[in-house]
Design a protein around this motif. Structure first.
Motif, PDB file in Angstrom:
ATOM      1  N   TYR A 178       0.835  -1.211   0.000  1.00 60.24           N
ATOM      2  CA  TYR A 178       0.000   0.000   0.000  1.00 60.24           C
ATOM      3  C   TYR A 178       0.865   1.254   0.000  1.00 60.24           C
ATOM      4  O   TYR A 178       0.362   2.355   0.243  1.00 60.24           O
ATOM      5  CB  TYR A 178      -0.932  -0.003   1.219  1.00 60.24           C
TER       6      TYR A 178
ATOM      7  N   ARG B 151       2.980   3.000  -2.659  1.00 63.41           N
ATOM      8  CA  ARG B 151       3.302   2.911  -4.081  1.00 63.41           C
ATOM      9  C   ARG B 151       3.835   4.254  -4.593  1.00 63.41           C
ATOM     10  O   ARG B 151       3.491   5.311  -4.084  1.00 63.41           O
ATOM     11  CB  ARG B 151       2.073   2.520  -4.882  1.00 63.41           C
TER      12      ARG B 151
ATOM     13  N   LEU C 261       4.444   7.554  -6.601  1.00 71.17           N
ATOM     14  CA  LEU C 261       3.570   8.597  -7.151  1.00 71.17           C
ATOM     15  C   LEU C 261       2.112   8.441  -6.719  1.00 71.17           C
ATOM     16  O   LEU C 261       1.185   8.869  -7.403  1.00 71.17           O
ATOM     17  CB  LEU C 261       3.667   8.614  -8.690  1.00 71.17           C
ATOM     18  N   GLU C 262       1.940   7.848  -5.566  1.00 72.49           N
ATOM     19  CA  GLU C 262       0.572   7.689  -5.037  1.00 72.49           C
ATOM     20  C   GLU C 262       0.616   7.944  -3.540  1.00 72.49           C
ATOM     21  O   GLU C 262       1.347   7.282  -2.804  1.00 72.49           O
ATOM     22  CB  GLU C 262       0.074   6.273  -5.317  1.00 72.49           C
ATOM     23  N   LEU C 263      -0.170   8.946  -3.126  1.00 72.38           N
ATOM     24  CA  LEU C 263      -0.153   9.274  -1.690  1.00 72.38           C
ATOM     25  C   LEU C 263      -0.712   8.096  -0.882  1.00 72.38           C
ATOM     26  O   LEU C 263      -1.823   7.630  -1.172  1.00 72.38           O
ATOM     27  CB  LEU C 263      -0.983  10.524  -1.402  1.00 72.38           C
ATOM     28  N   PRO C 264       0.070   7.616   0.039  1.00 68.77           N
ATOM     29  CA  PRO C 264      -0.394   6.453   0.814  1.00 68.77           C
ATOM     30  C   PRO C 264      -1.315   6.871   1.969  1.00 68.77           C
ATOM     31  O   PRO C 264      -1.487   8.051   2.260  1.00 68.77           O
ATOM     32  CB  PRO C 264       0.928   5.905   1.360  1.00 68.77           C
ATOM     33  N   ASN C 265      -1.846   5.863   2.597  1.00 74.49           N
ATOM     34  CA  ASN C 265      -2.608   6.087   3.835  1.00 74.49           C
ATOM     35  C   ASN C 265      -1.634   6.533   4.933  1.00 74.49           C
ATOM     36  O   ASN C 265      -0.506   6.052   5.045  1.00 74.49           O
ATOM     37  CB  ASN C 265      -3.313   4.794   4.245  1.00 74.49           C
TER      38      ASN C 265
ATOM     39  N   THR D 104      10.475   5.509  -2.958  1.00 75.07           N
ATOM     40  CA  THR D 104       9.022   5.658  -3.084  1.00 75.07           C
ATOM     41  C   THR D 104       8.559   6.918  -2.358  1.00 75.07           C
ATOM     42  O   THR D 104       7.733   7.680  -2.870  1.00 75.07           O
ATOM     43  CB  THR D 104       8.307   4.431  -2.510  1.00 75.07           C
TER      44      THR D 104
ATOM     45  N   THR E 255       9.051  10.220  -4.183  1.00 71.57           N
ATOM     46  CA  THR E 255       8.060  10.537  -5.225  1.00 71.57           C
ATOM     47  C   THR E 255       6.769  11.068  -4.658  1.00 71.57           C
ATOM     48  O   THR E 255       5.940  11.635  -5.381  1.00 71.57           O
ATOM     49  CB  THR E 255       7.762   9.294  -6.053  1.00 71.57           C
ATOM     50  N   MET E 256       6.581  10.886  -3.368  1.00 70.45           N
ATOM     51  CA  MET E 256       5.316  11.279  -2.723  1.00 70.45           C
ATOM     52  C   MET E 256       5.339  12.694  -2.175  1.00 70.45           C
ATOM     53  O   MET E 256       4.289  13.294  -1.979  1.00 70.45           O
ATOM     54  CB  MET E 256       4.983  10.310  -1.586  1.00 70.45           C
TER      55      MET E 256
ATOM     56  N   LEU F  56       3.632  15.488  -3.982  1.00 70.00           N
ATOM     57  CA  LEU F  56       2.166  15.332  -4.037  1.00 70.00           C
ATOM     58  C   LEU F  56       1.479  15.739  -2.723  1.00 70.00           C
ATOM     59  O   LEU F  56       0.263  15.808  -2.676  1.00 70.00           O
ATOM     60  CB  LEU F  56       1.825  13.867  -4.346  1.00 70.00           C
ATOM     61  N   THR F  57       2.281  15.977  -1.697  1.00 71.70           N
ATOM     62  CA  THR F  57       1.713  16.217  -0.364  1.00 71.70           C
ATOM     63  C   THR F  57       1.407  17.687  -0.151  1.00 71.70           C
ATOM     64  O   THR F  57       2.284  18.553  -0.290  1.00 71.70           O
ATOM     65  CB  THR F  57       2.700  15.763   0.730  1.00 71.70           C
TER      66      THR F  57
END
Length: 1574
Positions: A88, A90, A92-96, A124, A127-128, A131-132
Motif C-alpha cells: 500500500y 506505491r 507517485l501515489e499518496l499512501p494512507n 518511493t 516521489t510522494m 504530491l503532499t
C-alpha cells in the motif's frame, strides 16, 4: 474473554468498535508475550489489522491500535508484515497516513530487517513529497524521516552488528539528504506549529546522520541556526534541545569542529534556556545541562571563556546557572576541562564579592566539587578555601546581629550559607592531590579567631588528617615534603595561642561535642608545634585523657580537672617564665571569644588562674590579680571570673592572693577610691563579689596552709563583709538580697568543703554552729507556697558540708536541723502547681530546676547527717522524722519523702552495726503499690537498699527487673510484682525485727490507701510464712499487737482479712501458743476474740491442730472433774470454732465427752467476777445485764458440736428437739437431757459410740456426783443397744449401774435403775444371768417414796425385766412386787400410775400356782382403782385400766364381764353411769361379795384430787347401791354414806354435784324398797 485467539479472530469480524479497541489492546499483550504463533493466525491478524488500519471510517485511536498490532506481528513474520505494508506504499501515489507510520515504526523496531527495504522505501517516499499538501501528511512524512534517519544512523555506526553484508550507507544518506533538503526548502518556511514540532524532532536525527558525510557536513551545520531560531515556544523547546543534543553528540562522534559563530550562538541559546524566567521545565534544563557537558568535552576553552564573560554580569540567575553548569562539568571529570583549572578558579573569584545568599551557596557548592575533584591549584586555590571560612563567619555575624530590615527570606538564606559552608568543610578531603599544599600551614589561621569557632568540628579534623598524613610520610622520608611550606604573608598563630585555644575547645569533649574530642586529639599529635619539651609528657598524658572519653562522655568536672592537670604539668615541664607569662596573656586575650555562661569561658578562667599559679614571677602574678580586682569587667562575669582565677591562682600563691585581697579590701574602704572607679566608668567588685572570691580561694588553697589562716584571713573577712552588707547606717537589718545570700552561702559551702578536704581530724571549726544557724535562717525566710529562689537549695548544701566538721553537734541539734529542713521543703505545693506559678517557659523550667536541686540537696543532707552518726539509735531517730511524710495523704508529699528516702538508703550505704531495718521495711515496702510510679519505684529501691546496707546479698538483678515492672499502671500487676519481691526479700528479715516489721504493717493496714493497704497484707503474710517458725519468743507480743489493732481494722474488710490470715499463719507454726494467748482473753469473749477463733478455724491447714489443741487444754483443765473459768474459756473457744462448720469426725468422741463433762461440772455454777471482761457495754433501754452462766455456755458449745455432728452423719436429731439443751443445763432435769442426748447418738456409727463410751467410762466412778449422774444417765440409754453390748464392754457398766442403784443420791439411783431396765433391751441374757442382783436393786427403788421419779423408774425397769423372766424367776419377789406396785395406783404422777397399772397387768402373767389366790385377793382390792381410773384425766391410764381388768377378770371368774368392757371402746365418760350400772348389774349376778368390796373401797375416792375420779366414784357407788341385794343394803352405813354424798353435793364440780344427788336418790329409793329408815 480473550483466552482463545481463534475466538478473538472471530470477534474482529464484528462491527462493534468498542469491542475492537479492547481486542487490539489485548492482542498487543498476547503477541508480545507469546514466543510462537500459528502462521495461519498471524496471516489472519495481518489481514484484519491492515484493513482496520487503513479504514478511514474507523476512529483514529482504533486505527492506531491496529497499526501497533500489525507492527508487533513483525516479530513473528516480518516479511509478511513488510509485504502487507509495502503493498500500500506505491510510487507517485499518496499512501494512507497509517501505512507511513507503520513503516516508520517497523524501521525503528526492526532496524536489522528493515534496512534492506530502506532504499526502496526512501525512493518511493521521495516521489510522494511533491504530491503532499495536507499538513497531516506532511507531519506524517516528517515522523517517517525522523524514524528512518534514526534507523540508518544506527546502521551506519553499528553495521558490524548486523547479520548481512555491509550495504552502501551513502546511498541511503543520499536519499535522506534529498528528502531533508526538500522538506527544509519547501515545507519549513511555511510550516504550521504542528509540522514545526515534527520537523524539529526529525531535525536532530537527520542532521546527525548527514554529519558523517563530509560532503553533507556544511549543509547539515547550516541547518542548525534554523533549529536554534525555533526557541521561544515552550511547547517545543525541550524537543529543540533534544535535537541539538543529538547534533552535538554526532559532531563529537565524527570529530567535527563547529564554527565559532555557531558555537557562540549555541552557548547563548542554551544559557538563555536555563536562565529565563519563569524557571524552565526540569526536563529541558536537564537536556541543556547535557548539551553543556558535551560542549565542555569538545570545546572546553571556548566554554570557560564564555562562562567567564557571562558571569561578570550582575544577573543573579546567569551567575547561579553558570556556577551550576561549572559544578556539573567539574563533577563529570572531563579530562580536557582539567587543563583550564586556573581559568575556572579565576572565574570563581570574580563573584566572591557577590552578597547574594544564592550565589554564595552556589559558589560554595562549586568549590566543594572542585575540592573533591582536585580542581584546586596550589597557587591560586587558597582564596577558595578562605572563601569557605569567610562565608561561614559572615553568615554567623549576620545571624547573631540581624539588621531590622532583613526579611525572613534573608535570614533563611544566611542560615543556608552557614550550613553549606559547614557541609563543604565536612566533605573536604585534605589529602586530595594538591590539597595539602593549598591548606598547610595556612589552615592554622582559622583555629584561634572567634569567628571561626563554629567550623572547629571540621577544621580540627582537617588539620589532624594533614598532620597524621605527614607523620606517616616521616616513616619513609627523613623530612616532610608536603607540609613544610612558608606561610608567606599569612600570620600563623603562636604556640601559646594554639595551646590556649585547643585547651579551651577540648573542654567541649565533656559535652560530647566533636570539636572537643578533635581538639584534644590534635594536641596529641602536635606537641612539637607547641613546645619541644612536651613531646614525652603529652605522649603519656593525652592518651589517658582520650581513654576517659571512650564509650561515653566524661564527667564535666572530672574532664576539667584532667585538662587543668595537663596544663599544670605542661607548664612545669616547659619551666619557662616568659613562655608562661605569654600563655596567661593569650588566655586573657581570648576572654572575649566566649559567652559568659559557656563552659569554655568558665574553663578559660580556671586555665588562666592555673597558669598564674604556675608562674614563678610573683610580681607579675600580683599585678595580674590586682588588675582583675580593679577592672574585673574584662573577664565577662566579674564575680565568677575573678573568683575562679584567684581561686586557681591560690593553689600555689595563697599568701600573694590573700595579701592582694586584703590590700584591695582596705583600699575599697576609702570613699575616694570607689568614686574613682565610678567616674572612670569601670565597674568594680562589690562586697558580695569579694565574699564569693574568698570562698573560691579557700576551696583551692593548699590544705596545709589553709587551716592556719582560715579563721583569721578567710572566714573573718567573709563574716565582716556579710555584716557590712546587712547594715544600714551602722545598724544591722534583715537583708533580703538574694544575691548576697547566694554568695555568702556559696562561700561558706566552699569553706566547708575545703576544711573537709584538709582531712585534719583535730581541727575545730569554731564558726560551725553560728554558720549553720545562719543557713537555717535563710531557709526559714523562704516562702512555703513557692519556689522562686535557689537560696534554700544552696543553704542545704552549705549545712551538709558544715555538719561534717568538728566539733560534733549533739543529737538534738541534728534532729532540729533535719526537722527544720524537712518542714521547709516537703510541704511545698505540688510540682505542677509550683511550675504553674511561672509566667514564661523559662520561668517554669527554672522552677523545675530549683525543685529538683532542692530535693537532691535535702536528700544528700539527710544522708550525710544520718550515716555519719555511728549510733544506730540516733540514725533511727533521725529517720523517724520522715515517717509522717511517708504516709502523708497528699501524693506529692509522699512522692518527695520516698524519693528522698531512696537517695538516703541507696548507693552503697553501710549502716551502723545495730541498725534495725524491720520497722523501716514495714513502712516502706507496701508503698511499692502506691498511686504514683515514682513512689512505687522509690519504695522498691529503698526496700532493696535496706538489705544491701546490712550486708545481705539479694538477687539484685532479678529484683531490679521486677522493680521496672512497677511502672505499669495495672494495680493487679503491681500487687503481683510486690508479692514476688516480698517472697524474695522477706526471708532475709532478721528474726528479732519481725515484730517491729509486723507492727508497722499493721499500722499500714489501718491508715494507708487501698492498694498500699493490700500490699501491707501481702508483705505481712510473706514475712510470717518465712519466719513463723522462729517467732516463739515474740509470739505473745505479736498477738497482743494484732489484737490491739483489731477494733480499727474491723472497719476495713480487706485489711481485717489480712490480719486474720496473719493469725492463721502464726497458728500454723505455733498453734498451742496462739490458743493459750487467746484463752487468756476475758469472758465472755469480745467480738474481736471471737473473730480470731473463727479465722483460725476457717483455715483448713490449721483447723485440725486448733481443735486438737483446744481438746488438750480442756482435758487438762477438767482432770480433777472440776470446771474452772479456764475450762469455760476453752468451751467458748470451741463454740466459736465449731460455729464455722469445721469438720469434727476424727475428734468428735473425745470432744463430745469433754464437753458433756464440762456441762456436768458446771451445773449450778456462777461465773466468777474476775472472769468478766472489763470492757464497757452500752445497755439498751429496758435491757437487763445478764450474768453469764457457765453451764449455759458449755451447753451452747455442746449444742454446736451436735449440730455439726448431725451435718456429718455422726448423730441424729434428739427426740426432745431444742428442749434437750434446756433440760441439759438445768440441774433438776440434767439427767433427762443427758438421756435424750444419748438417744440422739447415731448407733450405726458404733465405732464413734464405742470411743465415746471409752472416754465416758471414768465418769461412773468420778468423785464429782454431778459427773457420775451424767455418765450414769448417758450409759443408761446406751444399755438398750444390742450392738453396743456386742462391741462394747458394758458388763463393767452393768456392775457399776447396780452399785449406783443403791446410792444415796436419788437422781443417780434413778439413772442406774433406768440403765438396769434398759439392759433388758440391750442384753436380755445378762438380765437373766444377773436377775437376782438386778431385781433386788430395782425393787429397792420402790421404797424410795420421797422421790416418785425413782419409784417410776423402778416400776418401768421392773416392767422391762419381768418381760424376760418366768414365774419361777420372780417367785421369791412376787408378793413384794405386787404389794409395792399397788401402792402407786393412786399416785399423783401420771407416769407412776400408768407404769404401776401396766406392771400389775404384767404380774398377772407371772402368777405362779402358789400366788394365784394371793393375786386374786389383790385384784379385788385393786379393782376399785382400775374401774375408777377408766375415766382418768390421762387417757393412757384409762386404756391401761381396761387392759388390766381384762387380764385380771379370769382370776375372779368374771369373764362374762368382757362384753361390758368392750362397750368402753364406744362409750363416752359422760356415759360412765350407764357403764357402772351395767357392770354392777352383771357383777351382782355373778358375785355380790366383790360388789360389796368395791363399795367398801369407794369412799376413799370421794376426796380424790381429780374431779373425774370423784364423779366416777359417786357414780360407781350409785350403781353398787342400785345392784346390791337387800341383804347387803341393810349392811350399808347409810348415815355415813348419806353424809358423804350430801357433802359432795357441795363439790365445786357440777358433774360431782349431779352424781351425788343421783346417788342420794338411788340410796333413798333402795332404802324404801327394803323398808330401812334413813
Amino acid at each position: 474473554m480473550f483466552g482463545d485467539v481463534n475466538l478473538t479472530l472471530g470477534m474482529l469480524n464484528k462491527e462493534d468498535v468498542i469491542s475492537k479497541e479492547d481486542i487490539y489492546s489485548h492482542l498487543i499483550s498476547v503477541i508480545q508475550n507469546t514466543d510462537i504463533l500459528d502462521d495461519a493466525i498471524v496471516q489472519q491478524l495481518i489481514y484484519y489489522t491492515s484493513k482496520d488500519m487503513r479504514d478511514e471510517n474507523l476512529p483514529r485511536e482504533l486505527r492506531m491500535l491496529a497499526g501497533e498490532v500489525l507492527v508487533s506481528l513483525a516479530a513473528h513474520d516480518f516479511n509478511s508484515v513488510m509485504y502487507e505494508v509495502q503493498s500500500y506504499f506505491r510510487i507517485l501515489e499518496l499512501p494512507n497516513e497509517f501505512v507511513v507510520l507503520a513503516l516508520a515504526e517497523l524501521a525503528t523496531s526492526y532496524v536489522s530487517q528493515t534496512t534492506p527495504f530502506m532504499m526502496m522505501t526512501l525512493l518511493t517516499m521521495q516521489t510522494m513529497l511533491r504530491l503532499t499538501e495536507d499538513d497531516k501528511m506532511k507531519q506524517t512524512f516528517c515522523i517517517a524521516l525522523e524514524k528512518f534517519s534514526k534507523a540508518i544512523y544506527k546502521y551506519v555506526n553499528h553495521w558490524r552488528d548486523f547479520p548481512y553484508p555491509k550495504l552502501d550507507a551513502n546511498r541511503l544518506s543520499d536519499k535522506i539528504f534529498m528528502l531533508f533538503r526538500y522538506i527544509m526548502e519547501k515545507w519549513a518556511p511555511t510550516a504550521s506549529p504542528m509540522n514545526t514540532l515534527a520537523l524539529v524532532k526529525a531535525h536532530g536525527p537527520t542532521v546527525s546522520l548527514l554529519l558523517h558525510r563530509e560532503d553533507f557536513c556544511e549543509f547539515a551545520l547550516n541547518q542548525v541556526p534554523w533549529l536554534l531560531n525555533q526557541y521561544g515556544n515552550k511547547e517545543i523547546d525541550f524537543h529543540i534541545t533534544q535535537s541539538l543534543k543529538q547534533i552535538l553528540t554526532a559532531a563529537v562522534l565524527y570529530d567535527i569542529g563547529l564554527p565559532r559563530a555557531l558555537k557562540k550562538s549555541i552557548f547563548v541559546n542554551l544559557l538563555h534556556q536555563i536562565c529565563r524566567v519563569p524557571e524552565p521545565p526540569l526536563e529541558n534544563e536537564i537536556e541543556v545541562s547535557s548539551c553543556f557537558l558535551i560542549l565542555a568535552h569538545s570545546n572546553p576553552a571556548e566554554l570557560v571563556e564564555f562562562f567567564d564573560e557571562q558571569i561578570r554580569s550582575n544577573n543573579e540567575a546567569i551567575r547561579m546557572k553558570i556556577l551550576t553548569l561549572l559544578r556539573s562539568a567539574v563533577n563529570a571529570e572531563e579530562p580536557k576541562l582539567r587543563n583550564h583549572i586556573i581559568s575556572i578558579e579565576k572565574t570563581v573569584k570574580v563573584i566572591m564579592n557577590d552578597l547574594s545568599p544564592k550565589i554564595r551557596i552556589s559558589t560554595l557548592l562549586l568549590i566543594q566539587t572542585m575540592c573533591e575533584k582536585s580542581y584546586i591549584e596550589a597557587r591560586e586555590g587558597w582564596p577558595l578555601i578562605d572563601y569557605i571560612f569567610s562565608q561561614f563567619a559572615t553568615s554567623s555575624r549576620k545571624l547573631e546581629k540581624p539588621v531590622k530590615t532583613n526579611s525572613l527570606e534573608d535570614e533563611m538564606g544566611e542560615k543556608s550559607v552557614q550550613e553549606t559552608s559547614l557541609q563543604v568543610l565536612k566533605t573536604l578531603d585534605p589529602l586530595v592531590i594538591g590539597m595539602p599544599q593549598v591548606l598547610w600551614p595556612r589552615i592554622l589561621t582559622f583555629v584561634v579567631p572567634e569567628e571561626y569557632t563554629g567550623t572547629l568540628d571540621h577544621l580540627l579534623n582537617i588539620i589532624r588528617i594533614l598532620i597524621m598524613a605527614e607523620e606517616r610520610k616521616k616513616h619513609n622520608v627523613p623530612e616532610s615534603t608536603a607540609l613544610v611550606i612558608s606561610p608567606g604573608a599569612v600570620k600563623l598563630p603562636s604556640p601559646q595561642q594554639l595551646l590556649a585555644r585547643l585547651l579551651v575547645i577540648s573542654m567541649l569533649a565533656s559535652l560530647g561535642k566533636l570539636c572537643g574530642a578533635s581538639a584534644i586529639g590534635l594536641l596529641k599529635i602536635v606537641p612539637e608545634m607547641i613546645h619541644p619539651k612536651l613531646r614525652d609528657l603529652w605522649k603519656m598524658r593525652i592518651p589517658e585523657l582520650l581513654q576517659a572519653m571512650e564509650g561515653k562522655n566524661a564527667s564535666m568536672v572530672l574532664w576539667e580537672t584532667m585538662l587543668l592537670q595537663l596544663l599544670k604539668e605542661s607548664l612545669w615541664k616547659i619551666n619557662d617564665v616568659a613562655w608562661t607569662i605569654q600563655l596567661s596573656q593569650d588566655f586573657n586575650q581570648q576572654m572575649s571569644s566566649y559567652s559568659n555562661t559557656s563552659i569554655e569561658k568558665k574553663f578559660l578562667w580556671k586555665a588562666l588562674g592555673t597558669t598564674l599559679a604556675s608562674c614563678q614571677d610573683i610580681d607579675f602574678v600580683s599585678s595580674q590579680i590586682k588588675e582583675f580586682l580593679i577592672a574585673p569587667s574584662q573577664l565577662g562575669d566579674q564575680r565568677q571570673g575573678t573568683a575562679s582565677i584567684l581561686g586557681c591562682c591560690a593553689e600555689n600563691h595563697l599568701d600573694t592572693v590573700l595579701k592582694v585581697l586584703k590590700t584591695f579590701q582596705d583600699e575599697e574602704k576609702f570613699f575616694m577610691n570607689r568614686c574613682k572607679s565610678i567616674f572612670s566608668g569601670k565597674k568594680s567588685l562589690t562586697k558580695t563579689d569579694v565574699i564569693a572570691i574568698y570562698g573560691s580561694v579557700a576551696l583551692h588553697a593548699p590544705k596545709r596552709q589553709l587551716l592556719t589562716r582560715l579563721h583569721h584571713d578567710i572566714v573573718a573577712p567573709v563574716l565582716y563583709l556579710y555584716g557590712q552588707c546587712t547594715q544600714v547606717l551602722g545598724m544591722s537589718v534583715i537583708n533580703k538580697d538574694m544575691d548576697l545570700q547566694m554568695s555568702f552561702t556559696r562561700s561558706i559551702t566552699e569553706i566547708g568543703i575545703a576544711i573537709q578536704d584538709a582531712e585534719d581530724q583535730g581541727f575545730q571549726f569554731s564558726y560551725k554552729e553560728m554558720l549553720i544557724s545562719q543557713m537555717l535562717d535563710f531557709i526559714r525566710d523562704e516562702p512555703l507556697d513557692s519556689l522562686a529562689s535557689p537560696v534554700r537549695w544552696k543553704a542545704l548544701i552549705a549545712i551538709r558540708y558544715l555538719s561534717k566538721l568538728k566539733p560534733q553537734l549533739p543529737l538534738n541539734d541534728h534532729l532540729n536541723i533535719i526537722e527544720e529542713n524537712i518542714r521547709r521543703l516537703l510541704p511545698l505545693p505540688s510540682l505542677e502547681k509550683l511550675i504553674s506559678q511561672g509566667e514564661t517557659d523559662n520561668d517554669k523550667e527554672h522552677i523545675n530546676f530549683l525543685y529538683e536541686r532542692s530535693m537532691d540537696a535535702l536528700s544528700k543532707l539527710l544522708r550525710t547527717m544520718m550515716w555519719d552518726d555511728t549510733n544506730a539509735e540516733n540514725c533511727q531517730e533521725m529517720f523517724n522524722l520522715l515517717r509522717m511524710w511517708l504516709v502523708s495523704p497528699k501524693e506529692w508529699e509522699r512522692e518527695r519523702a520516698f524519693q528522698i528516702t531512696a537517695k538516703i538508703l541507696t548507693n552503697d550505704i553501710e549502716a551502723p552495726e545495730n541498725f534495725k531495718i524491720g520497722s523501716l521495711l514495714g513502712l516502706l515496702a507496701p508503698h511499692s503499690c502506691d498511686t504514683l510510679p515514682t513512689i512505687r519505684q522509690a519504695a522498691a529501691s529503698s526496700t532493696i537498699a535496706l538489705f544491701c546496707m546490712k550486708g545481705i546479698h539479694l538477687e539484685v538483678e532479678r529484683l531490679q527487673n521486677l522493680q521496672e515492672g512497677l511502672e505499669c499502671d495495672d494495680v493487679q500487676v503491681q500487687i503481683k510484682i510486690s508479692s514476688k519481691i516480698a517472697k524474695i526479700v522477706c526471708k532475709f528479715i532478721p528474726t528479732d525485727e519481725i515484730q517491729m516489721f509486723l507492727e508497722e504493717t499493721l499500722d499500714g493496714l489501718e491508715s494507708l490507701n487501698p492498694m498500699c493497704m493490700k500490699a501491707c497484707g501481702v508483705w505481712m503474710i510473706a514475712a510470717l510464712k518465712e519466719h513463723g517458725a522462729s517467732l516463739e519468743h515474740q509470739l505473745l507480743e505479736i498477738l497482743s499487737t494484732i489484737h490491739h489493732h483489731m477494733p480499727v481494722l474491723r472497719q476495713k474488710e480487706e485489711s481485717f482479712q489480712f490480719m486474720l490470715e496473719a493469725i492463721s499463719q502464726i497458728s500454723s507454726f505455733h498453734m498451742n501458743a496462739v490458743v493459750v494467748s487467746l484463752l487468756q482473753k476475758p469472758l465472755p469473749f469480745d467480738r474481736d476474740t471471737k473473730t480470731l477463733w473463727k479465722a483460725l478455724a476457717e483455715n483448713p491447714a490449721s483447723s485440725g491442730k486448733l481443735i486438737r489443741a483446744l481438746i488438750d487444754k480442756l482435758q487438762t483443765r477438767l482432770e480433777d472433774d472440776i470446771a474452772g473459768i479456764d475450762a469455760i474459756a476453752v468451751a467458748c473457744a470451741v463454740y466459736e470454732v465449731l460455729s464455722t462448720g469445721v469438720p469434727v469426725t476424727a475428734l468428735y468422741p473425745e470432744l463430745f465427752t469433754l464437753l458433756l463433762k464440762l456441762v456436768s461440772c458446771t451445773l449450778g455454777q456462777k461465773m466468777p467476777t474476775s472472769a468478766f471482761s472489763n470492757r464497757r457495754h452500752v445497755m439498751q433501754q429496758g435491757e437487763r445485764q445478764q450474768v453469764p452462766d457457765p453451764c449455759r455456755l458449755s451447753t451452747a458449745t455442746l449444742k454446736c458440736l451436735q449440730a455439726q455432728a448431725m451435718r456429718e452423719g455422726l448423730a441424729k436429731e434428739s427426740d426432745e428437739g431444742e428442749n434437750v439443751w434446756t433440760l441439759l443445763s438445768n440441774p433438776d432435769t440434767h439427767h433427762i437431757g443427758v438421756c435424750a442426748l444419748a438417744r440422739s447418738m447415731a448407733v450405726w456409727q458404733h465405732g464413734i459410740i464405742l470411743d465415746i463410751m471409752e472416754h465416758l467410762l471414768p465418769s461412773l466412778t468420778s468423785s464429782s456426783e454431778n459427773y457420775r449422774i451424767t455418765g450414769t444417765a448417758f450409759f443408761s440409754e446406751l444399755m438398750k443397744e444390742p450392738i453396743l453390748w456386742k462391741h462394747g464392754n458394758l458388763r463393767d457398766v452393768l456392775i457399776l449401774m447396780d452399785q449406783s442403784a443403791w446410792d444415796s443420791n436419788a437422781t443417780l439411783r434413778q439413772m442406774a435403775i433406768h440403765g438396769l431396765g434398759n439392759t433388758a433391751s440391750g442384753a436380755p441374757h445378762k438380765v437373766k444371768k444377773h436377775k437376782q442382783i438386778i431385781l433386788e436393786s430395782i425393787i429397792r427403788g420402790l421404797y424410795h417414796l420421797a422421790r416418785t421419779d425413782v419409784v417410776c423408774e423402778s416400776l418401768k425397769a421392773l416392767k422391762k425385766i419381768l418381760n424376760l423372766l418366768t414365774d419361777r424367776d420372780v417367785s421369791f419377789y412376787f408378793k413384794e412386787i405386787v404389794l409395792q406396785t399397788r401402792t402407786f395406783f393412786e399416785d399423783e404422777q401420771d407416769d407412776v400410775r400408768l407404769t404401776a397399772i401396766i406392771l400389775f397387768e404384767n404380774l398377772a402373767s407371772l402368777t405362779g400356782r402358789q400366788w394365784k389366790t394371793f393375786f386374786a385377793e389383790e385384784i379385788k382390792k385393786s379393782m376399785i382403782s382400775f374401774l375408777l381410773h377408766l375415766w382418768d384425766p390421762n387417757p393412757k391410764i384409762g386404756a391401761a385400766c381396761r387392759d388390766v381388768l381384762i387380764t385380771c377378770f379370769p382370776f375372779l371368774g368374771l369373764q362374762e364381764l368382757y362384753g361390758v368392757l368392750d362397750h368402753l371402746l364406744d362409750q363416752d365418760l359422760l356415759r360412765a353411769r350407764d357403764f357402772y350400772r351395767q357392770f354392777c348389774m352383771k357383777l351382782a349376778k355373778k358375785n355380790q361379795d366383790i360388789l360389796w368390796i368395791l363399795h367398801t373401797h369407794s369412799f376413799t375416792f370421794f376426796t380424790s384430787n381429780w374431779e373425774m375420779i370423784r364423779s366416777a366414784a359417786v357414780k360407781l357407788t350409785d350403781a353398787i347401791v342400785l345392784n346390791l341385794t337387800s341383804q347387803y343394803v341393810e349392811l350399808l352405813g347409810r348415815e355415813q354414806l348419806t353424809t358423804r354424798l350430801q357433802a359432795l353435793q357441795l363439790d365445786p364440780c357440777i358433774s360431782v354435784q349431779r352424781a351425788a344427788e343421783a346417788a342420794l336418790q338411788t340410796l333413798l329409793r333402795r332404802c324404801k324398797e327394803t323398808s330401812i329408815p334413813l
